[in-house]
Design an enzyme around this catalytic site. Structure first.
Site, PDB file in Angstrom:
ATOM      1  N   MET A   1      -8.511   8.609  -0.957  1.00  0.00           N
ATOM      2  CA  MET A   1      -9.426   8.986   0.129  1.00  0.00           C
ATOM      3  C   MET A   1      -9.908  10.419  -0.082  1.00  0.00           C
ATOM      4  SD  MET A   1      -7.326   7.577   3.402  1.00  0.00           S
ATOM      5  CE  MET A   1      -6.562   5.956   3.428  1.00  0.00           C
TER       6      MET A   1
ATOM      7  N   MET B   1     -12.102  -5.259   4.004  1.00  0.00           N
ATOM      8  CA  MET B   1     -11.328  -4.418   4.912  1.00  0.00           C
ATOM      9  C   MET B   1     -11.236  -5.114   6.269  1.00  0.00           C
ATOM     10  SD  MET B   1     -10.389  -1.853   3.135  1.00  0.00           S
ATOM     11  CE  MET B   1      -9.612  -0.999   4.514  1.00  0.00           C
TER      12      MET B   1
ATOM     13  N   MET C   1     -11.833   5.020  -1.947  1.00  0.00           N
ATOM     14  CA  MET C   1     -12.564   5.239  -0.690  1.00  0.00           C
ATOM     15  C   MET C   1     -13.196   6.624  -0.757  1.00  0.00           C
ATOM     16  SD  MET C   1     -10.131   3.469   2.183  1.00  0.00           S
ATOM     17  CE  MET C   1      -8.551   3.646   1.390  1.00  0.00           C
TER      18      MET C   1
ATOM     19  N   PHE D   1      -7.177   5.192   7.652  1.00  0.00           N
ATOM     20  CA  PHE D   1      -5.852   5.435   8.217  1.00  0.00           C
ATOM     21  C   PHE D   1      -4.997   4.183   8.079  1.00  0.00           C
ATOM     22  CE2 PHE D   1      -8.708   8.260  10.500  1.00  0.00           C
ATOM     23  CZ  PHE D   1      -8.035   9.478  10.437  1.00  0.00           C
ATOM     24  N   GLY D   2      -3.709   4.369   7.808  1.00  0.00           N
ATOM     25  CA  GLY D   2      -2.776   3.257   7.795  1.00  0.00           C
ATOM     26  C   GLY D   2      -2.315   2.930   9.200  1.00  0.00           C
ATOM     27  N   GLY D   3      -1.662   1.784   9.352  1.00  0.00           N
ATOM     28  CA  GLY D   3      -1.051   1.416  10.620  1.00  0.00           C
ATOM     29  C   GLY D   3      -1.983   0.867  11.676  1.00  0.00           C
TER      30      GLY D   3
ATOM     31  N   ASP E   1      -7.283  -6.176   3.226  1.00  0.00           N
ATOM     32  CA  ASP E   1      -6.542  -4.943   3.442  1.00  0.00           C
ATOM     33  C   ASP E   1      -6.738  -4.460   4.876  1.00  0.00           C
ATOM     34  OD1 ASP E   1      -5.412  -2.415   3.395  1.00  0.00           O
ATOM     35  OD2 ASP E   1      -6.762  -1.596   1.886  1.00  0.00           O
TER      36      ASP E   1
ATOM     37  N   SER F   1       0.838  -1.204   0.000  1.00  0.00           N
ATOM     38  CA  SER F   1       0.000   0.000   0.000  1.00  0.00           C
ATOM     39  C   SER F   1       0.870   1.250   0.000  1.00  0.00           C
ATOM     40  CB  SER F   1      -0.908   0.019   1.224  1.00  0.00           C
ATOM     41  OG  SER F   1      -1.591   1.256   1.301  1.00  0.00           O
TER      42      SER F   1
ATOM     43  N   HIS G   1      -0.991  -1.120  -4.448  1.00  0.00           N
ATOM     44  CA  HIS G   1      -2.303  -0.747  -3.919  1.00  0.00           C
ATOM     45  C   HIS G   1      -2.330   0.751  -3.659  1.00  0.00           C
ATOM     46  CE1 HIS G   1      -6.164  -1.846  -2.135  1.00  0.00           C
ATOM     47  NE2 HIS G   1      -5.920  -0.914  -1.218  1.00  0.00           N
TER      48      HIS G   1
ATOM     49  N   ASP H   1      -4.547   3.813  -2.402  1.00  0.00           N
ATOM     50  CA  ASP H   1      -5.722   4.202  -1.623  1.00  0.00           C
ATOM     51  C   ASP H   1      -6.075   5.659  -1.881  1.00  0.00           C
ATOM     52  OD1 ASP H   1      -6.364   1.821  -0.019  1.00  0.00           O
ATOM     53  OD2 ASP H   1      -4.376   2.120   0.838  1.00  0.00           O
TER      54      ASP H   1
ATOM     55  N   HIS I   1      -7.936   1.701  -5.106  1.00  0.00           N
ATOM     56  CA  HIS I   1      -9.008   1.508  -4.129  1.00  0.00           C
ATOM     57  C   HIS I   1      -9.648   2.860  -3.850  1.00  0.00           C
ATOM     58  CE1 HIS I   1      -9.971   0.223   0.323  1.00  0.00           C
ATOM     59  NE2 HIS I   1     -11.074   0.436  -0.390  1.00  0.00           N
TER      60      HIS I   1
END
Length: 216
Positions: A36, A136, A67, A142-144, A174, A7, A32, A34, A65
């Site tokens: 947003m 998901m 979002m 948010f990552g992490g 993911d 990602s 990937h 993302d 992706h």
């Protein structure tokens, strides 16, 4: 075959082109991306212009992706930017079948994503139309974040649903994926693993990708 999709959210945002080139060299299968919008999810990332800038320097499969609310408004922009697959959220589409058909008409593969609280059974009637089902395993935005433990059972249900439908769609997961839990995700039926810090946050990206792919 297990595919690894690092990602980009976890990459060095100050040097994205190099990060993409290096992770491709390290053995990634997909990239990937993302997107947003700050509305569907409580964060803003990047848009079609960034993807367009990265596309000439990479032969990776661009797994985009979306979002975003009502993603049908932006499909042509991301197709023109170089996406290979566009994944939209079930929760963000008023007319999901129409959006999937629009993606296919642009010559791209089409995916549908589900948030953690959305049951996989809502997609029963659309499964024959899609190329990828994304689950998901964290709440998006948010990552992490840490992997939600109940996701494993949901992955297994999704795999069974795809098999029952005779679908060839890939099953992607993911959120919170790293070497320590990749094995259970694969055993549950996933064949595409998205990992941000599990790849970009590691000292050796090639070793991290190989470890995810061979996890048991």
């Amino acid at each position: 075959m297990i595919k690894i999709a690092p990602s980009l959210l976890a990459a060095d945002m100050g040097d994205l082109r190099r990060s993409v080139a290096d992770v491709e060299q390290a053995g990634a299968d997909y990239l990937h991306l993302d997107v947003m919008d700050g509305t569907f999810v409580p964060n803003i990332s990047y848009g079609a212009a960034v993807i367009k800038a990265l596309r000439p320097g990479s032969a990776l499969f661009f797994d985009v992706h979306l979002m975003v609310e009502e993603p049908g408004r932006f499909l042509a922009d991301f197709a023109a930017a170089g996406a290979d697959l566009l994944t939209v959220h079930y929760e963000a589409c008023r007319h999901l079948h129409r959006v999937i058909q629009q993606i296919k008409a642009l010559g791209l593969k089409a995916g549908v994503a589900l948030n953690p609280a959305t049951p996989v059974e809502v997609l029963t009637d659309i499964l024959p139309e899609i190329d990828l089902l994304l689950l998901m395993s964290v709440n998006p935005g948010f990552g992490g974040q840490s992997f939600i433990p109940s996701s494993t059972a949901k992955i297994a249900r999704a795999a069974a649903l795809l098999q029952k439908a005779g679908s060839t769609a890939e099953l992607e997961v993911d959120g919170g994926i790293y070497a320590g839990n990749a094995g259970q995700v694969i055993k549950a039926g996933a064949n595409v693993l998205v990992s941000g810090t599990g790849v970009f946050g590691q000292p050796d990206w090639a070793a991290a990708i190989a470890g995810l792919r061979s996890a048991d």
